[in-house]
Design an enzyme around this catalytic site. Structure first.
Site, PDB file in Angstrom:
ATOM      1  N   PRO A 184      18.261  14.946 -15.013  1.00  0.00           N
ATOM      2  CA  PRO A 184      17.898  15.305 -13.639  1.00  0.00           C
ATOM      3  C   PRO A 184      19.081  15.338 -12.670  1.00  0.00           C
ATOM      4  O   PRO A 184      19.178  16.236 -11.832  1.00  0.00           O
ATOM      5  CB  PRO A 184      16.890  14.222 -13.240  1.00  0.00           C
ATOM      6  CG  PRO A 184      16.301  13.766 -14.531  1.00  0.00           C
ATOM      7  CD  PRO A 184      17.402  13.885 -15.540  1.00  0.00           C
TER       8      PRO A 184
ATOM      9  N   LYS B 244      27.450  25.235  -8.244  1.00  0.00           N
ATOM     10  CA  LYS B 244      26.007  25.246  -8.547  1.00  0.00           C
ATOM     11  C   LYS B 244      25.184  24.795  -7.335  1.00  0.00           C
ATOM     12  O   LYS B 244      24.174  25.401  -6.981  1.00  0.00           O
ATOM     13  CB  LYS B 244      25.740  24.332  -9.745  1.00  0.00           C
ATOM     14  CG  LYS B 244      24.281  24.004 -10.003  1.00  0.00           C
ATOM     15  CD  LYS B 244      23.465  25.212 -10.414  1.00  0.00           C
ATOM     16  CE  LYS B 244      21.975  24.888 -10.406  1.00  0.00           C
ATOM     17  NZ  LYS B 244      21.138  26.033 -10.733  1.00  0.00           N
TER      18      LYS B 244
HETATM   19  P1  NAD Z   1      13.271  17.878 -16.322  1.00  0.00           P
HETATM   20  O1  NAD Z   1      12.867  16.822 -15.367  1.00  0.00           O
HETATM   21  O2  NAD Z   1      12.252  18.848 -16.841  1.00  0.00           O
HETATM   22  O3  NAD Z   1      13.977  17.202 -17.608  1.00  0.00           O
HETATM   23  C1  NAD Z   1      14.806  16.087 -17.574  1.00  0.00           C
HETATM   24  C2  NAD Z   1      14.705  15.355 -18.914  1.00  0.00           C
HETATM   25  O4  NAD Z   1      15.649  14.279 -18.909  1.00  0.00           O
HETATM   26  C3  NAD Z   1      13.312  14.734 -19.159  1.00  0.00           C
HETATM   27  O5  NAD Z   1      12.869  15.090 -20.456  1.00  0.00           O
HETATM   28  C4  NAD Z   1      13.553  13.220 -19.036  1.00  0.00           C
HETATM   29  O6  NAD Z   1      12.721  12.445 -19.869  1.00  0.00           O
HETATM   30  C5  NAD Z   1      15.007  13.128 -19.472  1.00  0.00           C
HETATM   31  N1  NAD Z   1      15.750  11.960 -18.954  1.00  0.00           N
HETATM   32  C6  NAD Z   1      15.833  11.530 -17.670  1.00  0.00           C
HETATM   33  N2  NAD Z   1      16.684  10.483 -17.576  1.00  0.00           N
HETATM   34  C7  NAD Z   1      17.146  10.252 -18.828  1.00  0.00           C
HETATM   35  C8  NAD Z   1      18.090   9.328 -19.388  1.00  0.00           C
HETATM   36  N3  NAD Z   1      18.724   8.417 -18.615  1.00  0.00           N
HETATM   37  N4  NAD Z   1      18.331   9.386 -20.716  1.00  0.00           N
HETATM   38  C9  NAD Z   1      17.690  10.300 -21.500  1.00  0.00           C
HETATM   39  N5  NAD Z   1      16.816  11.199 -21.025  1.00  0.00           N
HETATM   40  C10 NAD Z   1      16.542  11.176 -19.709  1.00  0.00           C
HETATM   41  O7  NAD Z   1      14.480  18.674 -15.617  1.00  0.00           O
HETATM   42  P2  NAD Z   1      14.964  20.176 -15.877  1.00  0.00           P
HETATM   43  O8  NAD Z   1      14.154  21.102 -15.034  1.00  0.00           O
HETATM   44  O9  NAD Z   1      15.122  20.411 -17.331  1.00  0.00           O
HETATM   45  O10 NAD Z   1      16.405  20.096 -15.188  1.00  0.00           O
HETATM   46  C11 NAD Z   1      17.511  19.402 -15.783  1.00  0.00           C
HETATM   47  C12 NAD Z   1      18.743  19.657 -14.931  1.00  0.00           C
HETATM   48  O11 NAD Z   1      19.001  21.058 -14.872  1.00  0.00           O
HETATM   49  C13 NAD Z   1      18.591  19.194 -13.469  1.00  0.00           C
HETATM   50  O12 NAD Z   1      19.816  18.707 -13.009  1.00  0.00           O
HETATM   51  C14 NAD Z   1      18.197  20.468 -12.740  1.00  0.00           C
HETATM   52  O13 NAD Z   1      18.546  20.404 -11.362  1.00  0.00           O
HETATM   53  C15 NAD Z   1      18.985  21.507 -13.519  1.00  0.00           C
HETATM   54  N6  NAD Z   1      18.443  22.868 -13.532  1.00  0.00           N
HETATM   55  C16 NAD Z   1      17.107  23.110 -13.692  1.00  0.00           C
HETATM   56  C17 NAD Z   1      16.649  24.437 -13.716  1.00  0.00           C
HETATM   57  C18 NAD Z   1      15.174  24.774 -13.890  1.00  0.00           C
HETATM   58  O14 NAD Z   1      14.818  25.951 -13.704  1.00  0.00           O
HETATM   59  N7  NAD Z   1      14.306  23.833 -14.278  1.00  0.00           N
HETATM   60  C19 NAD Z   1      17.559  25.500 -13.611  1.00  0.00           C
HETATM   61  C20 NAD Z   1      18.924  25.214 -13.489  1.00  0.00           C
HETATM   62  C21 NAD Z   1      19.360  23.894 -13.462  1.00  0.00           C
END
Ligand code: NAD
Length: 303
Positions: free
Chosen positions: A74, A180
């Protein structure tokens, strides 16, 4: 320094909305994956679909024997926990000479510190956040913004090529994360502008679908009008796969970068406040395209 080419081993930490399809692209390209996520279900679902990947019990276990660690978490705090400070953190399993690639949208100032801390352990860091959303993660056409050394980018290029189409070296450590956050400032403000325009237009009697089509053939065209208007806002499906809470975090990051540099950015501050309030009212886990409902709420329009 060896190149990270298949079948090299990658520890992939974070199998959420984005991590899942990105890790899938790496498996499909022939990389060997060692997985870790706080969610057991996220790992077992992934291994169910990709049996060659190995689920592990900690970031340390995932990093053991890996040539590189990719984080897709996250924020930068979660990345620091997983890599350095948490229980059984990756650093305990990392070999000297391994490469760490943080593909999360983290705070660039924290990333600069992380790069120094990892360098002291003999480990190089690339920040490599992505843009394009879940759809482009699935088809492997993400835009990847890289901060770090050119030689490390070249090392990682085969892995990046499996996940993305546009790979840009933006500058030294933190540069990718800075770009970003600033990109998402444009994305968030464009989305709000489209939503407010739709609310006003509908109240005037315009058809929202027609409005989006006209924006897309006019100067109002943006990523919001092109890939969110007809797809998620007009049909009110609100399922783009990126949460309001994460967008609010990215905007805070952009504002923190401006404040760190002593730059007054009034509209950025306004956008941060808008999304922070929306995240409170809609819930941080609401899809970011639900910002349309928030715009309706502010306008006092019944939906
Ligand atoms: P998400 O919340 O769907 O996934 C995050 C994952 O990380 C979850 O599966 C959670 O269980 C895991 N997690 C959290 N803390 C952890 C830890 N300490 N150790 C191990 N696992 C842990 O988030 P997402 O949408 O996949 O986004 C991830 C990153 O990418 C973020 O920084 C977000 O801002 C960025 N991002 C997201 C998108 C999008 O469209 N969703 C697009 C570009 C960038």
């Amino acid at each position: 320094m060896t190149t990270l080419a298949p079948p090299a081993t990658i520890a992939f930490i974070g199998l959420g909305m984005m991590g899942r399809p990105m890790a899938a692209r790496l498996v499909e390209a022939g990389f060997t994956l060692r997985l870790y996520d706080l969610s057991q279900k996220a790992m077992s679902d992934f291994v169910g679909a990709h049996p060659s990947a190995l689920a592990t019990a900690s970031a340390k276990a995932a990093a053991q024997g890996a040539d590189a660690v990719v984080t897709m978490l996250p924020d930068g705090k979660a990345v620091r926990q997983a890599l350095l400070e948490g229980r059984e953190a990756a650093r305990e399993g990392l070999a000297t000479g391994a490469l760490v690639i943080d593909m999360s949208s983290s705070n660039p100032v924290d990333t600069q510190k992380l790069a120094r801390d990892l360098a002291a352990l003999g480990v190089a860091l690339l920040d490599a956040p992505v843009s394009g959303g879940v759809k482009r993660a699935v088809d492997g056409s993400l835009s990847i913004m890289v901060g770090g050394a050119m030689a490390d980018l070249e090392r990682a290029r085969p892995a990046f090529a499996a996940m993305g189409k546009t790979i840009t070296l933006c500058g030294p450590a933190g540069a990718g994360h800075a770009l970003k956050a600033l990109n998402n400032y444009l994305s968030a403000s464009g989305l709000v502008a489209m939503c407010e325009a739709l609310v006003v237009g509908e109240a005037f009697g315009l058809d929202p679908g027609t409005m989006v089509d006209v924006f897309n053939s006019s100067t109002g065209k943006s990523n919001a009008t092109e890939v969110k208007g007809r797809q998620f806002v007009v049909p009110r499906t609100f399922a783009a796969g990126f949460t309001t809470g994460l967008m609010a975090k990215d905007l805070r990051t952009a504002a923190e970068v401006a404040a760190h540099l002593d730059l007054n950015m009034p509209m950025l501050k306004q956008t941060v406040a808008y999304w922070a309030d929306a995240s409170g009212k809609l819930g941080a886990s609401a899809d970011h395209t639900e910002i349309f409902r928030y715009a309706e709420m502010l306008a006092d329009v019944q939906s």
